[in-house]
Scaffold this motif. Sequence first.
Motif, PDB file in Angstrom:
ATOM      1  N   MET A   1      -9.252   8.752  24.693  1.00  0.00           N
ATOM      2  CA  MET A   1      -9.711   7.826  23.652  1.00  0.00           C
ATOM      3  C   MET A   1     -11.174   7.445  23.878  1.00  0.00           C
ATOM      4  N   LYS A   2     -11.922   7.397  22.795  1.00  0.00           N
ATOM      5  CA  LYS A   2     -13.300   6.917  22.897  1.00  0.00           C
ATOM      6  C   LYS A   2     -13.264   5.415  23.150  1.00  0.00           C
ATOM      7  N   ALA A   3     -14.402   4.831  23.445  1.00  0.00           N
ATOM      8  CA  ALA A   3     -14.432   3.371  23.640  1.00  0.00           C
ATOM      9  C   ALA A   3     -14.258   2.671  22.293  1.00  0.00           C
ATOM     10  N   ILE A   4     -13.766   1.438  22.352  1.00  0.00           N
ATOM     11  CA  ILE A   4     -13.769   0.584  21.159  1.00  0.00           C
ATOM     12  C   ILE A   4     -14.683  -0.584  21.492  1.00  0.00           C
ATOM     13  N   TYR A   5     -15.747  -0.734  20.738  1.00  0.00           N
ATOM     14  CA  TYR A   5     -16.674  -1.844  20.954  1.00  0.00           C
ATOM     15  C   TYR A   5     -16.419  -2.913  19.900  1.00  0.00           C
ATOM     16  N   LEU A  25      -2.760  -1.499  22.996  1.00  0.00           N
ATOM     17  CA  LEU A  25      -3.086  -0.083  23.187  1.00  0.00           C
ATOM     18  C   LEU A  25      -2.906   0.362  24.633  1.00  0.00           C
ATOM     19  N   ASN A  26      -2.637  -0.635  25.479  1.00  0.00           N
ATOM     20  CA  ASN A  26      -2.481  -0.362  26.906  1.00  0.00           C
ATOM     21  C   ASN A  26      -3.714   0.317  27.518  1.00  0.00           C
ATOM     22  N   VAL A  27      -4.860  -0.221  27.200  1.00  0.00           N
ATOM     23  CA  VAL A  27      -6.114   0.276  27.800  1.00  0.00           C
ATOM     24  C   VAL A  27      -6.888  -0.907  28.385  1.00  0.00           C
ATOM     25  N   PRO A  28      -7.689  -0.658  29.426  1.00  0.00           N
ATOM     26  CA  PRO A  28      -8.428  -1.745  30.046  1.00  0.00           C
ATOM     27  C   PRO A  28      -9.507  -2.350  29.138  1.00  0.00           C
ATOM     28  N   ASN A  71     -12.120   5.330  27.085  1.00  0.00           N
ATOM     29  CA  ASN A  71     -10.797   4.735  27.260  1.00  0.00           C
ATOM     30  C   ASN A  71     -10.850   3.240  27.580  1.00  0.00           C
ATOM     31  N   HIS A  72     -11.879   2.549  27.121  1.00  0.00           N
ATOM     32  CA  HIS A  72     -12.003   1.113  27.344  1.00  0.00           C
ATOM     33  C   HIS A  72     -12.237   0.376  26.028  1.00  0.00           C
ATOM     34  N   ILE A  73     -11.829  -0.879  26.030  1.00  0.00           N
ATOM     35  CA  ILE A  73     -12.231  -1.762  24.942  1.00  0.00           C
ATOM     36  C   ILE A  73     -13.338  -2.641  25.512  1.00  0.00           C
TER      37      ILE A  73
END
Length: 165
Positions: A1-5, A25-28, A71-73
């Motif tokens: 997954m790309k980052a979500i900003y 989403l279970n991402v850090p 893979n981060h928010i």
Amino acid sequence: MKAIYLIGFMGTGKTTISHALGEHLNVPVTDCDEAIVQYAGKSIPRIFEEEGEQGFRDIEQQTLRQLHAENHIVATGGGVVLREENRAHMKKNGIIIWLEASTEEILKRLDSDKTRPLLTGGDMAERIQTLFDARKELYEGTAHMRIDTTGKAKDEIVHEILSHL
Ligand code: S3P
């Protein structure tokens, strides 16, 4: 997954929503302001006091560049869009979500807040409006998605974001 900003003005819920989204989403989740404080070893008001806004922006730019993106928010600070380098970095690395709220709601959420140097002193509503007007086009031009959070519960906002991803 790309980052979500998550981008948007102070008090639009970027930090709160980033954590809720991270759980779903279970991402850090990484908070850019927290990383700045760690990196600088002092609080945001102190950075502004000792190094001025441009000093803060330099640290912000460096921090954003070094953060784990994939893979981060990432919850950003409200002024991250001010620098072209930051806008380009976020566009290259992820999906950018703009959280919006009315001035009244921002005022309610930030009432008596002392941690945001750009809003202290003077009439807060006026400051919010002036800063927002100066930034609106930058938020608009940077974001892939725009979510109005005014009057909405956390879960509702998260569902709206998820339905657009
Ligand atoms: C700022 C927003 C703050 C923080 C700093 C500057 C801004 O973050 O980075 O006080 O210029 O809008 P939040 O948006 O998380 O409050």
